[in-house]
Every structure is written in structure tokens, then in C-alpha cells.
Design an enzyme around this catalytic site. Structure first.
Site, PDB file in Angstrom:
ATOM      1  N   CYS A  47       0.796  -1.244   0.000  1.00  0.00           N
ATOM      2  CA  CYS A  47       0.000   0.000   0.000  1.00  0.00           C
ATOM      3  C   CYS A  47       0.824   1.287   0.000  1.00  0.00           C
ATOM      4  CB  CYS A  47      -0.977   0.046   1.177  1.00  0.00           C
ATOM      5  SG  CYS A  47      -2.185  -1.284   1.197  1.00  0.00           S
ATOM      6  N   ASP A  48       2.138   1.204   0.007  1.00  0.00           N
ATOM      7  CA  ASP A  48       2.921   2.442  -0.001  1.00  0.00           C
ATOM      8  C   ASP A  48       4.295   2.228  -0.625  1.00  0.00           C
ATOM      9  OD1 ASP A  48       3.249   5.153   0.431  1.00  0.00           O
ATOM     10  OD2 ASP A  48       3.914   4.942   2.509  1.00  0.00           O
ATOM     11  N   ILE A  49       4.289   1.632  -1.814  1.00  0.00           N
ATOM     12  CA  ILE A  49       5.545   1.407  -2.530  1.00  0.00           C
ATOM     13  C   ILE A  49       6.012   2.727  -3.138  1.00  0.00           C
ATOM     14  CG2 ILE A  49       6.618   0.262  -4.518  1.00  0.00           C
ATOM     15  CD1 ILE A  49       6.148  -1.573  -2.147  1.00  0.00           C
ATOM     16  N   ASN A  53      10.598   4.031   0.670  1.00  0.00           N
ATOM     17  CA  ASN A  53      10.367   2.785   1.404  1.00  0.00           C
ATOM     18  C   ASN A  53      11.160   1.607   0.847  1.00  0.00           C
ATOM     19  OD1 ASN A  53       8.679   4.038   3.206  1.00  0.00           O
ATOM     20  ND2 ASN A  53       6.806   3.507   2.104  1.00  0.00           N
TER      21      ASN A  53
END
Length: 249
Positions: A47-49, A53
Site C-alpha cells: 500500500c505504499d511502494i 520505502n
């Protein structure tokens, strides 16, 4: 991690990554997402590539990090309904339309990140009197068979493989298709980058057409979610299915 995060190398004055290293990072991230999506007991949607990260060890092997927004999806289910999460600039359209999301949301984010891995800049670059949306430049070059190395981070002085740059650009365009069913699974992306599968010419991603037509509305890459929603709503209500076709995967 010894080498910090990917964004520091792409967007800030840290060590410039050569093309071979960038390609291996792209492949390593793909392998990590295959594990999350297909090999864990439950499917994990990150959900947050985004580059921030992705952490790099001493050998610049990538590690997918920060699972604070991740969702578990049981193997009996293929999608999950959840609140919008992630970072603007990498959000798949389905996040903004309120429909249940699948692992293909990570595929979209991965595709947007691939463009930045090639470019060495954020996908939207602001100048005093104009803005450049890098994926639109990629599409223009692919469609006319132009100089693919002109797309590569200028700090590399064109020292890159034409075949690999073309492959990554095509994969990125497939990954950011508006229809999540047209995006490849990460296992397919992994096999393409490994050279096991070929990748065909992608259809024009609808998001590219959207931003070419709305160059003043680059709010997708700012902190204004309301403007994002209006852009996506205009795009989805205007039709344009002819720009998408199903991936053979």
C-alpha cells in the site's frame, strides 16, 4: 541499512547509481513484491511502494520496508475494501474511486517508481513556467521508436543498455494501466526483467493522456487529495477504454 533509502540516491546528492545497479534494484523489488503477493500465507498488499520505502544494503540489494499501511488479504479473497492509503504520486486510481483494491495497487505504485528509477527525478518536474510529466515523455519515445537513452538519468551519460531501458519503460507503462486487470502480476514482471518472458508494446496509459490534457492540474503530485479525486473522476467519466487492453498475463 548501509546504503540508505533509494530516494536519497535518485533525488538527492548521494552516490549516483549506475544502470546495472538500478536494473538489479528494479528486479529485487519485483521479487520482494512477488513474495508478499503470492508466497506468503496471506497476500500482503504493501500500500505504499515508493523510493523512500526501499532500503539498500551494502551491496545495494533492495529491501521493501515500512509496512505501517499494509493490508492482509486471505487467500480466499482477492480484494479488500479499505480507506485510501499510500503516497500521492504513486496511488492507483482505484484507491480514489472507493472500490475494493487488490495487489495490483502495488503494481501501479511499482510502475510509477520504475519511471523514477530511469529518470533519476520525481515523475513530475516543475520549472518556472512549465511542468514535465516523465511518463508522457516515455510514451512519446516508445510510440515513435525514438532515442530511448535520452530518457535515462543525465548523470549516467547514456551509459545504459538500450534493451534493458526499453524493457523497463514498457513494463512501467503496463504497470500503470488505469484498469487494474490490465496490469501484470508481479510474478510476470519478475520473469520479464529476468529475461524469461518478452514484453509487448503497451497501450497508452490513461493517466498519461489525463495529464497531457490537464498539465495545469499536476495536483496529483502535491498534498491536495481533493484535486486528485476530481482529476480521476473526470478521467473515469470520460470513457477512454480504447486506451486499455488486457495483458496476456
Amino acid at each position: 541499512m548501509e546504503s540508505g533509502s533509494l530516494d536519497a540516491h535518485l533525488f538527492r546528492e548521494k552516490q549516483v547509481l549506475n544502470w546495472k545497479t538500478r536494473y538489479q534494484i528494479a528486479l529485487g523489488i519485483a521479487r520482494g513484491l512477488v513474495y508478499l503477493h503470492e508466497k506468503c500465507r496471506d497476500c500482503i498488499i504493501h500500500c505504499d511502494i515508493k523510493p523512500e520505502n526501499i532500503l539498500l544494503d551494502a551491496d545495494f540489494s533492495p529491501k521493501v520496508a515500512d509496512f505501517g499501511l499494509a493490508k492482509l488479504v486471505g487467500r480466499d479473497f482477492s480484494r479488500v475494501l479499505t480507506t485510501t492509503r499510500g503516497s500521492l504520486g504513486y496511488l492507483a486510481p482505484e484507491w480514489l474511486s472507493g472500490v475494493p483494491v487488490t495487489a495490483k495497487a502495488d503494481v501501479f505504485s511499482y510502475g510509477m517508481m520504475l519511471f523514477e528509477l530511469v529518470y533519476g527525478n520525481r515523475n513530475t518536474k516543475h520549472c518556472e513556467d512549465s511542468s514535465t510529466f516523465f511518463p508522457s515523455l516515455v510514451v512519446n519515445v516508445l510510440m515513435v521508436g525514438g532515442d530511448i537513452l535520452s530518457l535515462v538519468d543525465s548523470r549516467l551519460n547514456r551509459e545504459a543498455s538500450v534493451e534493458e531501458v526499453t524493457k523497463i519503460c514498457k513494463v512501467a507503462c503496463w504497470c500503470i494501466q488505469d484498469d487494474q486487470n490490465s496490469r501484470p502480476a508481479m510474478s510476470t514482471v519478475e520473469r520479464i526483467l529476468e529475461g524469461v518472458l518478452d514484453v509487448s508494446m503497451p497501450p497508452i496509459p490513461r493517466i498519461v493522456t489525463l495529464f497531457v490534457e490537464n498539465m495545469r492540474d499536476v495536483a496529483f503530485f502535491t498534498n491536495s487529495p481533493s484535486n486528485v479525486s476530481s482529476l480521476v473522476q473526470r478521467n473515469t467519466s470520460s470513457g477512454g477504454d480504447s486506451l486499455s487492453k488486457s495483458s496476456s498475463s
